[in-house]
Design an enzyme around this catalytic site. Structure first.
Site, PDB file in Angstrom:
ATOM      1  N   GLY A 177       9.581  44.308  52.542  1.00 18.33           N
ATOM      2  CA  GLY A 177       9.695  43.112  51.662  1.00 18.33           C
ATOM      3  C   GLY A 177       8.384  42.139  51.991  1.00 18.33           C
ATOM      4  O   GLY A 177       7.847  41.689  50.934  1.00 18.33           O
ATOM      5  N   HIS A 178       8.089  41.823  53.125  1.00 18.53           N
ATOM      6  CA  HIS A 178       6.695  41.345  53.337  1.00 18.53           C
ATOM      7  C   HIS A 178       5.528  41.712  52.697  1.00 18.53           C
ATOM      8  O   HIS A 178       4.703  41.147  52.384  1.00 18.53           O
ATOM      9  CB  HIS A 178       6.518  41.196  55.005  1.00 18.53           C
ATOM     10  CG  HIS A 178       7.442  40.328  55.852  1.00 18.53           C
ATOM     11  ND1 HIS A 178       8.073  40.844  56.816  1.00 18.53           N
ATOM     12  CD2 HIS A 178       7.931  38.930  55.956  1.00 18.53           C
ATOM     13  CE1 HIS A 178       8.894  39.932  57.484  1.00 18.53           C
ATOM     14  NE2 HIS A 178       8.579  38.976  56.798  1.00 18.53           N
TER      15      HIS A 178
ATOM     16  N   GLN B 135      10.879  25.189  63.573  1.00 20.54           N
ATOM     17  CA  GLN B 135      12.042  25.586  62.568  1.00 20.54           C
ATOM     18  C   GLN B 135      13.264  25.982  63.167  1.00 20.54           C
ATOM     19  O   GLN B 135      14.323  26.469  62.121  1.00 20.54           O
ATOM     20  CB  GLN B 135      11.478  26.097  61.294  1.00 20.54           C
ATOM     21  CG  GLN B 135      11.293  27.586  61.572  1.00 20.54           C
ATOM     22  CD  GLN B 135      10.339  28.414  60.286  1.00 20.54           C
ATOM     23  OE1 GLN B 135       9.239  28.062  60.093  1.00 20.54           O
ATOM     24  NE2 GLN B 135      10.955  29.349  59.983  1.00 20.54           N
TER      25      GLN B 135
ATOM     26  N   ARG C 173      15.432  40.058  61.024  1.00 21.99           N
ATOM     27  CA  ARG C 173      16.948  39.974  61.900  1.00 21.99           C
ATOM     28  C   ARG C 173      17.900  41.121  61.494  1.00 21.99           C
ATOM     29  O   ARG C 173      18.636  41.247  62.247  1.00 21.99           O
ATOM     30  CB  ARG C 173      17.648  38.881  61.459  1.00 21.99           C
ATOM     31  CG  ARG C 173      16.872  37.411  61.811  1.00 21.99           C
ATOM     32  CD  ARG C 173      17.680  36.217  61.676  1.00 21.99           C
ATOM     33  NE  ARG C 173      16.996  34.728  62.306  1.00 21.99           N
ATOM     34  CZ  ARG C 173      16.466  34.164  61.818  1.00 21.99           C
ATOM     35  NH1 ARG C 173      16.038  34.217  60.505  1.00 21.99           N
ATOM     36  NH2 ARG C 173      16.117  33.027  62.493  1.00 21.99           N
TER      37      ARG C 173
HETATM   38  P1  AMP Z   1       9.838  35.631  57.230  1.00 23.32           P
HETATM   39  O1  AMP Z   1       8.956  36.236  58.083  1.00 23.32           O
HETATM   40  O2  AMP Z   1      11.252  35.884  57.530  1.00 23.32           O
HETATM   41  O3  AMP Z   1       9.561  34.105  57.602  1.00 23.32           O
HETATM   42  O4  AMP Z   1       9.450  35.788  55.847  1.00 23.32           O
HETATM   43  C1  AMP Z   1       8.224  35.451  55.261  1.00 23.32           C
HETATM   44  C2  AMP Z   1       8.227  35.776  53.709  1.00 23.32           C
HETATM   45  O5  AMP Z   1       8.561  36.861  53.397  1.00 23.32           O
HETATM   46  C3  AMP Z   1       8.995  34.495  53.096  1.00 23.32           C
HETATM   47  O6  AMP Z   1       8.349  34.066  52.084  1.00 23.32           O
HETATM   48  C4  AMP Z   1      10.163  35.279  52.927  1.00 23.32           C
HETATM   49  O7  AMP Z   1      11.026  34.640  51.476  1.00 23.32           O
HETATM   50  C5  AMP Z   1       9.838  36.689  52.509  1.00 23.32           C
HETATM   51  N1  AMP Z   1      10.821  37.625  52.744  1.00 23.32           N
HETATM   52  C6  AMP Z   1      11.751  38.106  53.685  1.00 23.32           C
HETATM   53  N2  AMP Z   1      12.279  38.959  53.547  1.00 23.32           N
HETATM   54  C7  AMP Z   1      12.205  39.368  52.098  1.00 23.32           C
HETATM   55  C8  AMP Z   1      12.482  40.406  51.394  1.00 23.32           C
HETATM   56  N3  AMP Z   1      13.741  41.006  51.553  1.00 23.32           N
HETATM   57  N4  AMP Z   1      11.830  40.617  50.176  1.00 23.32           N
HETATM   58  C9  AMP Z   1      10.847  39.791  49.718  1.00 23.32           C
HETATM   59  N5  AMP Z   1      10.780  38.790  50.404  1.00 23.32           N
HETATM   60  C10 AMP Z   1      10.984  38.488  51.625  1.00 23.32           C
END
Ligand code: AMP
Length: 284
Positions: free
Chosen positions: A36-37, A64, A190
């Site tokens: 996703g990232h 946060q 997570r």
């Molecule tokens: P995080 O590391 O969880 O703070 O996420 C960093 C970025 O990646 C944020 O903009 C999230 O919305 C995005 N993100 C997290 N999980 C996904 C996913 N499954 N698909 C697309 N973007 C994601």
């Protein structure tokens, strides 16, 4: 690919890029990267082109997290993340320490006061204050032309968009779709916590959305939000080991709650699967 750990070095690079006219695309993350990232990284590359610069930040932002949340055990693996970033064609990984971002006597915060009130804002008091503060700082440090956020954190993306508009950050905010595992579970750092049967139980978030989606799929079909919420609560309780935190139906732009659920309304929910809190959302 370059690993940058200090604010000064990052700002110096940003200045050089600006002088050369290179466009900069930025993906803020907390690391423990997944596909996703990396999809946000591809999106950034498309936006800035081959000659542009793609920066990803990896920083687990303490402000946060609530005092009882998972800050200290949040998964971290910089070596693995760096390999993934290299393979994905990232130009710079910005991975600062806490003291770089929050020097002693730090006392300035950025607060969005409307869109951050409901949903995650209720369940996680202070969460968005931490998010807007760190993202504002990261924008000042990286100075991107565009920044890419995932629709997975729908409310967060809306809050950031509002902050950028209200405070005139010269940054274009792009929201990219949620990437899912083949069985429908939204990818998340997570998910690593989900051991044994909990991984299977986590599918209840996606299934809850699908259950409502089916109900309103016909043009003109609608149901009362209170009824839909009751149904979701029951569905999740039946799963065993799972507990609904909240479910909300709202206008996708204003985030204001809708009393009638129908096509075009946005649905978001948070649920505990064992001790792990997961979120998901979709437009119905
Ligand atoms: P995080 O590391 O969880 O703070 O996420 C960093 C970025 O990646 C944020 O903009 C999230 O919305 C995005 N993100 C997290 N999980 C996904 C996913 N499954 N698909 C697309 N973007 C994601």
């Amino acid at each position: 690919m370059q690993l940058v750990k200090s604010v000064r070095a990052m700002q110096r690079l940003a200045k050089v890029w600006k002088r050369k006219g290179a466009r900069v695309g930025f993906v803020p993350t907390m690391g423990y990267l997944h596909t996703g990232h990396l999809s946000l990284v591809s999106c950034a590359r498309k936006l800035v082109g081959r000659k542009g610069k793609v920066v990803i930040s990896i920083y687990v932002n303490p402000t946060q997290f609530g005092p009882k949340e998972d800050f200290s055990r949040y998964p971290r693996d910089l070596t693995r993340d760096l390999d993934l970033c290299r393979a994905a064609g990232v130009d710079v990984v910005f991975a600062p320490s806490d003291s770089e971002i929050y020097p002693a006597s730090f006392s300035t915060f950025v607060v969005e006061e409307r869109l951050s009130q409901g949903m995650e804002g209720v369940s996680r008091p202070g969460h968005f204050r931490g998010v807007t503060t760190v993202v504002a700082k990261l924008f000042n440090i990286v100075q991107p032309d565009s920044a890419i956020f995932g629709a997975k954190d729908y409310q967060q993306a809306a809050v950031i968009k509002r902050m950028v508009r209200d405070l005139n950050f010269p940054v274009k905010i792009v929201i990219a779709p949620t990437l899912r595992e083949t069985d429908g579970l939204a990818m998340s750092s997570r998910n690593k916590y989900l051991k044994g049967e909990l991984r299977q139980k986590a599918l209840i978030l996606r299934r809850s959305i699908q259950a409502i989606q089916e109900k309103v799929s016909r043009v003109g079909a609608r149901l009362a939000a209170v009824q839909a919420k009751r149904q979701i609560k029951k569905l999740i309780l039946k799963e065993g080991g799972a507990r609904l935190d909240y479910v909300e139906f709202f206008n996708p732009v204003t985030l204001k709650p809708e009393s009638q659920v129908k096509r075009g309304v946005h649905m978001a929910l948070a649920a505990y699967i064992g001790k792990t809190r997961l979120i998901d959302n979709a437009r119905l």
